[in-house]
Write a protein that holds these residues in place. Sequence first.
Motif, PDB file in Angstrom:
ATOM      1  N   UNK A  35       4.169  -9.325   6.529  1.00 30.11           N
ATOM      2  CA  UNK A  35       4.917 -10.247   5.669  1.00 30.11           C
ATOM      3  C   UNK A  35       5.673  -9.118   4.919  1.00 30.11           C
ATOM      4  N   UNK A  36       7.217  -9.800   4.901  1.00 32.34           N
ATOM      5  CA  UNK A  36       8.297  -9.158   3.978  1.00 32.34           C
ATOM      6  C   UNK A  36       7.866  -9.249   2.435  1.00 32.34           C
ATOM      7  N   UNK A  37       8.443  -8.246   1.572  1.00 30.79           N
ATOM      8  CA  UNK A  37       8.163  -8.384   0.268  1.00 30.79           C
ATOM      9  C   UNK A  37       8.602  -9.518  -0.365  1.00 30.79           C
ATOM     10  N   UNK A  38       9.683 -10.222  -0.194  1.00 28.50           N
ATOM     11  CA  UNK A  38      10.188 -11.257  -0.949  1.00 28.50           C
ATOM     12  C   UNK A  38       9.277 -12.523  -0.668  1.00 28.50           C
ATOM     13  N   UNK A  39       8.567 -12.646   0.505  1.00 29.93           N
ATOM     14  CA  UNK A  39       7.760 -13.717   0.655  1.00 29.93           C
ATOM     15  C   UNK A  39       6.571 -13.582   0.002  1.00 29.93           C
ATOM     16  N   UNK A  40       6.040 -12.512  -0.337  1.00 33.90           N
ATOM     17  CA  UNK A  40       4.991 -12.330  -1.019  1.00 33.90           C
ATOM     18  C   UNK A  40       4.951 -12.685  -2.478  1.00 33.90           C
ATOM     19  N   UNK A  98     -16.691  -9.729  -6.743  1.00 29.51           N
ATOM     20  CA  UNK A  98     -16.244  -8.328  -6.888  1.00 29.51           C
ATOM     21  C   UNK A  98     -14.772  -8.315  -6.860  1.00 29.51           C
ATOM     22  N   UNK A  99     -14.229  -7.357  -8.039  1.00 32.70           N
ATOM     23  CA  UNK A  99     -12.783  -7.080  -8.369  1.00 32.70           C
ATOM     24  C   UNK A  99     -12.356  -5.782  -7.668  1.00 32.70           C
ATOM     25  N   UNK A 100     -11.423  -5.685  -6.859  1.00 32.16           N
ATOM     26  CA  UNK A 100     -11.089  -4.252  -6.377  1.00 32.16           C
ATOM     27  C   UNK A 100     -10.232  -3.638  -7.330  1.00 32.16           C
ATOM     28  N   UNK A 101     -10.134  -2.315  -7.108  1.00 27.56           N
ATOM     29  CA  UNK A 101      -8.932  -1.645  -8.078  1.00 27.56           C
ATOM     30  C   UNK A 101      -7.689  -1.731  -7.543  1.00 27.56           C
ATOM     31  N   UNK A 102      -6.596  -1.519  -8.362  1.00 24.67           N
ATOM     32  CA  UNK A 102      -5.375  -1.809  -8.172  1.00 24.67           C
ATOM     33  C   UNK A 102      -5.056  -0.512  -6.815  1.00 24.67           C
ATOM     34  N   UNK A 103      -4.285  -0.962  -5.824  1.00 26.48           N
ATOM     35  CA  UNK A 103      -4.013  -0.037  -4.548  1.00 26.48           C
ATOM     36  C   UNK A 103      -2.789  -0.368  -4.240  1.00 26.48           C
ATOM     37  N   UNK A 104      -1.934   0.853  -3.759  1.00 25.30           N
ATOM     38  CA  UNK A 104      -0.423   0.598  -3.273  1.00 25.30           C
ATOM     39  C   UNK A 104      -0.542   0.612  -1.767  1.00 25.30           C
ATOM     40  N   UNK A 105       0.170  -0.595  -1.303  1.00 25.20           N
ATOM     41  CA  UNK A 105       0.424  -0.637  -0.109  1.00 25.20           C
ATOM     42  C   UNK A 105       1.643  -1.152   0.223  1.00 25.20           C
ATOM     43  N   UNK A 106       2.117  -1.013   1.785  1.00 23.90           N
ATOM     44  CA  UNK A 106       3.258  -1.313   2.339  1.00 23.90           C
ATOM     45  C   UNK A 106       3.453  -2.646   3.041  1.00 23.90           C
ATOM     46  N   UNK A 107       4.548  -3.248   2.738  1.00 24.38           N
ATOM     47  CA  UNK A 107       4.980  -4.827   3.271  1.00 24.38           C
ATOM     48  C   UNK A 107       5.535  -4.315   4.731  1.00 24.38           C
ATOM     49  N   UNK A 108       5.848  -5.301   5.318  1.00 24.82           N
ATOM     50  CA  UNK A 108       6.504  -5.347   6.592  1.00 24.82           C
ATOM     51  C   UNK A 108       8.051  -4.642   6.432  1.00 24.82           C
ATOM     52  N   UNK A 109       8.638  -5.024   5.421  1.00 26.27           N
ATOM     53  CA  UNK A 109       9.871  -4.228   5.370  1.00 26.27           C
ATOM     54  C   UNK A 109       9.854  -3.083   4.414  1.00 26.27           C
ATOM     55  N   UNK A 110       8.429  -2.368   4.466  1.00 26.66           N
ATOM     56  CA  UNK A 110       8.253  -0.995   4.034  1.00 26.66           C
ATOM     57  C   UNK A 110       8.698  -1.039   2.419  1.00 26.66           C
ATOM     58  N   UNK A 111       8.339  -2.067   1.674  1.00 30.81           N
ATOM     59  CA  UNK A 111       8.429  -1.863   0.265  1.00 30.81           C
ATOM     60  C   UNK A 111       6.760  -1.630  -0.171  1.00 30.81           C
ATOM     61  N   UNK A 112       6.678  -0.622  -1.037  1.00 33.55           N
ATOM     62  CA  UNK A 112       5.416  -0.581  -1.767  1.00 33.55           C
ATOM     63  C   UNK A 112       5.319  -1.455  -2.863  1.00 33.55           C
TER      64      UNK A 112
END
Length: 288
Positions: free
Chosen positions: A129-134, A69-83
């Motif tokens: 998790x921070x954005x850079x790490x992801x 099953x493939x999900x639809x793209x979704x906007x989420x926030x990282x630990x440092x509040x980056x969408x």
Amino acid sequence: MKKRQWFILAGIAVLVILLSGSMFIVKEGEYKVVLKFGEAVRIEQSPGLKFKIPFIENVFTLPKHQMTYESNPTTMLTKDKKPIIVDNYTVWRITDPTSFNRTVKSVGVGIQRIDEAVYNSVRRKLAEVNFDAIISENTERGNINDEITKDVAEALKRDNYGIEIIDVRIKRTDLPESNKQSVYNRMISDRQSIAARYLSEGDEESRKVTSKADRAATEIIAQAEADAKKIVAEGEKEAARIYNESYGKDPEFYSLYRTLESYVTTLQNEPVIMLPIDSPYAKILLGK
């Protein structure tokens, strides 16, 4: 007679209908759920020909193989509040058709339950998790995938859906168009800063190595010159000793030898020399 034949034919037709309505086939890779008045009474899992009560029991199929099953793209926030925009896929299968039929009943509803569990888990994990790490560290994303898989599997097992989660993987993490360029610029600036630091450290190390090599070369040259002077001095001393010793044994021969050496030096390039004919120097030259 004709009526009797019609009754026989009708009876055969009814028998065929009853037989066809009482048989069904279970194939590899599928479950057959037998319903009686809308309630599941048994699950047929082994392949082959099976029987049911016609008109009373009905059968529907559930897949046994793994599904994706493939999900639809979704906007989420990282630990440092980056969408970030995230989409993922889930590999799953039905392992307990009885529980699955009792709780979700269809594959479509099962996918809805999976989608909810995956969304909640991904949102929680990315918020840790921070954005850079992801976006930069493969090992970090690998750890997130493993944690999400474990989290979703435990959630569905706890709700007793009869579903096994094989794997959950984040396929893509992207930036919303509104802030993509600013994040790219910051990433470029960070990389340039790192590169400048590496260059500065390299230049400093180069200066240290060059200075050390120059100092060592100077010391080696100085030592070599000192050793050379010592060897030359010892050679001159030894030569003087030999000359003195030779001169002491035969002064006349030594005087003649030195005179002949002077001739070699004096007569180079065939110079014109004016000497009195009766001088000792001329006499020896003339062989008198």
